[in-house]
Design a protein around this motif. Sequence first.
Motif, PDB file in Angstrom:
ATOM      1  N   ARG A  50      14.028  13.001  18.752  1.00  0.00           N
ATOM      2  CA  ARG A  50      13.261  11.753  18.253  1.00  0.00           C
ATOM      3  C   ARG A  50      13.445  11.931  16.676  1.00  0.00           C
ATOM      4  NH1 ARG A  50       8.984  10.892  21.987  1.00  0.00           N
ATOM      5  NH2 ARG A  50      10.055  11.123  24.035  1.00  0.00           N
ATOM      6  N   ARG A 102      12.222  19.810  29.360  1.00  0.00           N
ATOM      7  CA  ARG A 102      11.523  19.112  28.323  1.00  0.00           C
ATOM      8  C   ARG A 102      10.534  19.717  27.449  1.00  0.00           C
ATOM      9  NH1 ARG A 102      10.154  13.327  28.442  1.00  0.00           N
ATOM     10  NH2 ARG A 102      11.481  13.327  26.801  1.00  0.00           N
ATOM     11  N   ARG A 152       7.887  19.974  23.802  1.00  0.00           N
ATOM     12  CA  ARG A 152       7.331  19.264  22.498  1.00  0.00           C
ATOM     13  C   ARG A 152       6.715  20.417  21.671  1.00  0.00           C
ATOM     14  NH1 ARG A 152       1.978  15.624  21.376  1.00  0.00           N
ATOM     15  NH2 ARG A 152       1.032  17.468  22.033  1.00  0.00           N
ATOM     16  N   THR A 212      14.851  17.205  24.990  1.00  0.00           N
ATOM     17  CA  THR A 212      15.259  17.431  26.370  1.00  0.00           C
ATOM     18  C   THR A 212      16.683  17.919  26.711  1.00  0.00           C
ATOM     19  OG1 THR A 212      14.387  15.166  26.754  1.00  0.00           O
ATOM     20  CG2 THR A 212      16.001  15.770  28.481  1.00  0.00           C
ATOM     21  N   VAL A 238      10.195  16.120  20.500  1.00  0.00           N
ATOM     22  CA  VAL A 238      10.226  16.485  21.897  1.00  0.00           C
ATOM     23  C   VAL A 238      11.792  16.527  21.988  1.00  0.00           C
ATOM     24  CG1 VAL A 238       9.915  15.528  24.324  1.00  0.00           C
ATOM     25  CG2 VAL A 238       8.170  14.845  22.393  1.00  0.00           C
TER      26      VAL A 238
END
Lengths: 254, 315
Positions: free
Chosen positions: A107, A175, A177, A224, A222
């Motif tokens: 992001r 994934r 964070r 991926t 985050v």
Amino acid sequence: MNIHHAIAVAALALGPGIAAAQTDPLDSPRWGDMKKEFLPAAARVVFDERVRVIAPLTAENALNVPVSVDASALPDVKEVLVFADFNPIARIVRFEPRGARPGLGFRIKLQQSSPVRAAARTGDGSWHVGGTWVNTTGGGCTLPSTGSASPEWQKRLGEVSSRVWPKKEGGERIRLRVIHPEDTGLAAGIPAFYIQQLDLADAAGTPLMHIEGFEPLAENPVFTIDIPPARAASGYRVSGRDNNGNAITATIEK
Amino acid sequence: MSAPARALIALFALGWALLLAAADMDYGLAPEKIADDTWVLTGRSEDFSFTNGGNIVNTAFIVTQAGVLVIDSGPSRAYGEQLRRAIARITRQPVVRVINTHHHPDHFLGNQAFAPDTLAALPGTIHGIHTEGGSFNDNMYRLAGDWMAGTEPVAPIHPLAAGPLELGGHQFELIALEGHTGADLAILDRSTGVLFAGDLVFHDRAPTTPHARLPAWQASLDTLEALPFRHLVPGHGPVANDAGPIRQTRAWLGWLDRTLRQAADEGLDMTEALALPLPAEFRRLAVVDAEYRRSVGQLYPALEQQTLRTGKARE
């Protein structure tokens, strides 16, 4: 828009051969500067649809714009640099897929509407550039993070939460964070404070992905990451640091 | 001519230009009578834009023997002023109460046009306007431009409590709910059978979710559907005479909640969640693609976080 449309029209008028070789498919007046700043002058650079940048055409929340880069259609990808032409800090993230699939989800913060591009270097030394326009009302880079105003995040700085999923087509998806304010340094009185490095390895320590972060990554980023079947492991580790030297380290268990 | 004199003339010219521009800012408000004493102004089923000036919202007023009750004041000072004039064309009764159903900008930024002493809302709505009204207002200037000229957020001074409210022979029931925001007021006029649902109910327009908590919203829809109403005024979209819009809103929210939870549980990246197809039944909802995209941005980060586990730090 009018000005760079005019430039594109002028380029077309020079002849189809020149236009095809040189014209930025995203029609951005900043492309020349980006190329000069981020890619070696002598390198072969081509616009290449095999480098896919997936992001919403319109992003209402300029503080948290989802972007996925996928260069897996290219052979032998050594590194990928992601940047946004019109961001006050253009560089977003650089990654080296050292065993992971050559792609990354993340992001970003955008200050205004901009092309978001990924330049992938393949083993032969050439750079393949893909990208997409993201429209936004903007302001994402000059706002303080919510974390910078809260005492809570300091206790959780660098905390990693994660999960591993098996993929239907084989291999695994990770994934993760990281709690981090990711301040750009462009908001008054708040210095730049962001993750500079994250390394993903399997439980035995074999590297899978090296990520170099820059200021425009979104707060509490985050990621991926997809792992091909041959590199799937019983567990994974992540380690890294921010620009103030705070260590980030965690195990990712299944 | 001296420089100050030239500057003065330029300033006058600019003033006139602004006045002339403002004269074009006509929302064309046309109140429609839907029941005894009851008028509704139906907004467009669109996103905020420089063209519609933010008039995408439904407002309403009820003319009673003790004065006029206004429900929501619209997206701008100009809208509020034009609403007040539209009311004055229909009745000589003064506006005695303006109620904001919740704290979203299109429902309260017309408050400036009304006497401060008439403004009322749930305590949570008043708090929301105090804390977020300024940034909403700034954002509306970006989205609607000149239509917003002179608009500033005004928070109501009168807190409302749930329960009956009698005004000039009308028996109103104030119903304090939540889910679209933290404080959503529905108003049932028992005298006419009109239910003003605020933004708990959207009709033929995809719901917005910037402050939504979907399970609470679904529970509020159940409460609304059980009420004895004959006419339903949604916050956005056409007036109805049945519970169809409640079911439509429930169907969308249910699908949205299930779909995004499942996407997060399966480990989808947000860009993959954005690319999921919308079922055909929702294609008739106005601006459904844009609202789905916004809802993913608003709801997905919390849902995906619920699927991640905090790992142990290595020593």
